[in-house]
Design an enzyme around this catalytic site. Structure first.
Site, mmCIF file in Angstrom:
data_model
loop_
_atom_site.group_PDB
_atom_site.id
_atom_site.type_symbol
_atom_site.label_atom_id
_atom_site.label_comp_id
_atom_site.label_asym_id
_atom_site.label_seq_id
_atom_site.Cartn_x
_atom_site.Cartn_y
_atom_site.Cartn_z
ATOM 1 N N ASP A 1 0.913 -1.168 0.054
ATOM 2 C CA ASP A 1 -0.145 -0.158 -0.055
ATOM 3 C C ASP A 1 0.893 1.338 -0.060
ATOM 4 O OD1 ASP A 1 -2.289 1.323 -0.075
ATOM 5 O OD2 ASP A 1 -2.758 1.098 2.218
ATOM 6 N N GLU B 1 1.453 -13.696 12.127
ATOM 7 C CA GLU B 1 1.889 -12.500 12.919
ATOM 8 C C GLU B 1 1.925 -11.503 11.719
ATOM 9 O OE1 GLU B 1 3.478 -12.338 15.958
ATOM 10 O OE2 GLU B 1 3.548 -14.415 16.301
ATOM 11 N N ASN C 1 1.283 3.602 -2.912
ATOM 12 C CA ASN C 1 1.914 3.917 -4.147
ATOM 13 C C ASN C 1 1.363 5.272 -4.726
ATOM 14 O OD1 ASN C 1 3.504 1.298 -4.597
ATOM 15 N ND2 ASN C 1 1.320 0.624 -4.523
ATOM 16 N N ASN D 1 -10.304 -2.473 -6.455
ATOM 17 C CA ASN D 1 -9.622 -1.646 -7.332
ATOM 18 C C ASN D 1 -10.190 -1.192 -8.707
ATOM 19 O OD1 ASN D 1 -6.352 -2.679 -6.054
ATOM 20 N ND2 ASN D 1 -7.741 -1.286 -5.202
ATOM 21 N N TRP D 2 -11.325 -2.028 -9.164
ATOM 22 C CA TRP D 2 -11.919 -1.608 -10.689
ATOM 23 C C TRP D 2 -12.544 -0.263 -10.336
ATOM 24 C CZ3 TRP D 2 -10.301 -4.354 -14.406
ATOM 25 C CH2 TRP D 2 -10.209 -5.667 -14.089
HETATM 26 C C1 V0D Z 1 0.944 -1.779 -8.591
HETATM 27 C C2 V0D Z 1 2.842 -2.233 -6.272
HETATM 28 C C3 V0D Z 1 3.809 -6.369 -10.374
HETATM 29 C C4 V0D Z 1 1.188 -2.247 -6.285
HETATM 30 C C5 V0D Z 1 3.540 -2.996 -7.066
HETATM 31 C C6 V0D Z 1 -2.311 -5.694 -11.969
HETATM 32 C C7 V0D Z 1 0.288 -1.896 -7.202
HETATM 33 C C8 V0D Z 1 3.230 -2.509 -8.514
HETATM 34 C C9 V0D Z 1 2.720 -7.028 -10.931
HETATM 35 C C10 V0D Z 1 2.467 -8.250 -11.155
HETATM 36 C C11 V0D Z 1 1.366 -3.933 -9.583
HETATM 37 C C12 V0D Z 1 1.554 -9.122 -11.272
HETATM 38 C C13 V0D Z 1 1.394 -10.247 -12.117
HETATM 39 C C14 V0D Z 1 2.539 -10.945 -12.380
HETATM 40 C C15 V0D Z 1 3.743 -10.264 -12.499
HETATM 41 C C16 V0D Z 1 3.795 -9.029 -11.989
HETATM 42 C C17 V0D Z 1 1.713 -5.960 -10.695
HETATM 43 C C18 V0D Z 1 -0.388 -5.341 -10.636
HETATM 44 C C19 V0D Z 1 0.228 -4.195 -10.052
HETATM 45 C C20 V0D Z 1 -1.889 -5.142 -10.745
HETATM 46 F F1 V0D Z 1 2.498 -12.379 -12.968
HETATM 47 N N1 V0D Z 1 3.578 -5.131 -10.007
HETATM 48 N N2 V0D Z 1 2.217 -4.886 -9.880
HETATM 49 N N3 V0D Z 1 0.342 -6.294 -10.777
HETATM 50 N N4 V0D Z 1 1.802 -2.755 -8.970
#
Ligand code: V0D
Length: 258
Positions: free
Chosen positions: A38, A225, A40, A86-87
């Site tokens: 959380d 934990e 970002n 989140n949608w």
């Molecule tokens: C944005 C912070 C990696 C949280 C991390 C679609 C929000 C970066 C993936 C990821 C997101 C997902 C699946 C996969 C490989 C990578 C990712 C989303 C958001 C939502 F197989 N970062 N990340 N997916 N964020």
């Protein structure tokens, strides 16, 4: 005695990350770590950047965290990347988020394969854009024979819906005579959840100062934990994961004897 304590504290604070990693590896590490990533948006706002810049910075932290978790001998790392809630975010933000798995895997999949990591996913695949799902399924396929750390993305995941779906499938299996109601227990019920192949998390980390679960793994976190930090996800660094595990190990030493 006071002096001794002080000396020890000073030494521990001046330990290098390398030394702290080596110390952690001498004790049992949490086998499954789950993280609610959380903060970002808040990180971006503080810098007068668009929210998507925060998500992009967060993605790079996913890579660093995976690498360290793997090095520490953690068996499974579950990352809450996108909730069913989140949608409701602006359309362009959702569209950007749905491109992140492709970007992440386009850059890092070869390294994950090299490091023997298995990519997995929990969540409702049906609503995901096909380009997103394709990238994730390719990564799962390309890493399915790896037997190192499981990197499990929770994507379009919601825990109450997961539990309700499990209940419906249990009822259906009872009706069809596949299982007897009297056989149903916590273990057999767990096998109906999306996490059936995973152990329950030993440690949950949530960043950005929010102290709640937000519909994340409600059943699976019953004995876990919790470690909360004010640090925003894009600022989450080696030091913070190491700190969380040090605290986990101290708690285990304190309560593990019973
Ligand atoms: C944005 C912070 C990696 C949280 C991390 C679609 C929000 C970066 C993936 C990821 C997101 C997902 C699946 C996969 C490989 C990578 C990712 C989303 C958001 C939502 F197989 N970062 N990340 N997916 N964020």
């Amino acid at each position: 005695m006071l002096n001794k304590i002080k000396l020890w504290k000073n030494q521990s604070q001046s330990s290098t990350l390398r030394e702290r990693i080596e110390d952690i590896k001498k004790l049992p590490v949490p086998r499954h770590v789950a993280i609610i990533m959380d903060g970002n948006g808040r990180w971006a706002k503080k810098r007068a950047l668009p929210r998507i810049a925060g998500h992009h910075a967060g993605m790079k932290v996913v890579r660093k965290t995976t690498k360290l978790a793997n090095e520490l001998g953690i068996e499974a790392l579950t990352l809450y990347a996108f909730s069913t809630e989140n949608w409701k975010r602006p359309k362009n933000e959702v569209e950007y988020l749905m491109k992140l798995p492709e970007e992440f895997l386009g850059t890092f999949l070869p390294e994950l394969i090299e490091e023997n990591v298995q990519v997995k996913m929990i969540g409702y695949k049906e609503q995901l854009p096909s380009h997103t799902l394709r990238a994730i399924e390719k990564a799962m396929e390309d890493t399915k024979n790896n037997d190192g750390m499981i990197l499990n993305f929770a994507l379009n995941y919601g825990s109450r819906a997961e539990i309700l779906d499990a209940v419906k499938r249990v009822l259906n299996d009872c009706q069809e005579g596949i299982i007897d109601m009297n056989e149903l227990n916590e273990d057999s019920f767990s096998s109906y959840l999306m996490t059936s192949e995973l152990e329950d998390p030993d440690l949950l980390i949530r960043t950005s100062g929010e102290i709640r679960l937000s519909n994340f793994m409600l059943w699976q976190l019953a004995y876990t934990e919790f470690w909360f930090t004010e640090v925003l996800w894009p600022d989450f660094a080696e030091d913070h994961l190491i700190k969380a595990i040090e605290v986990f190990q101290k708690r285990q030493r304190r309560f593990g004897g019973v």
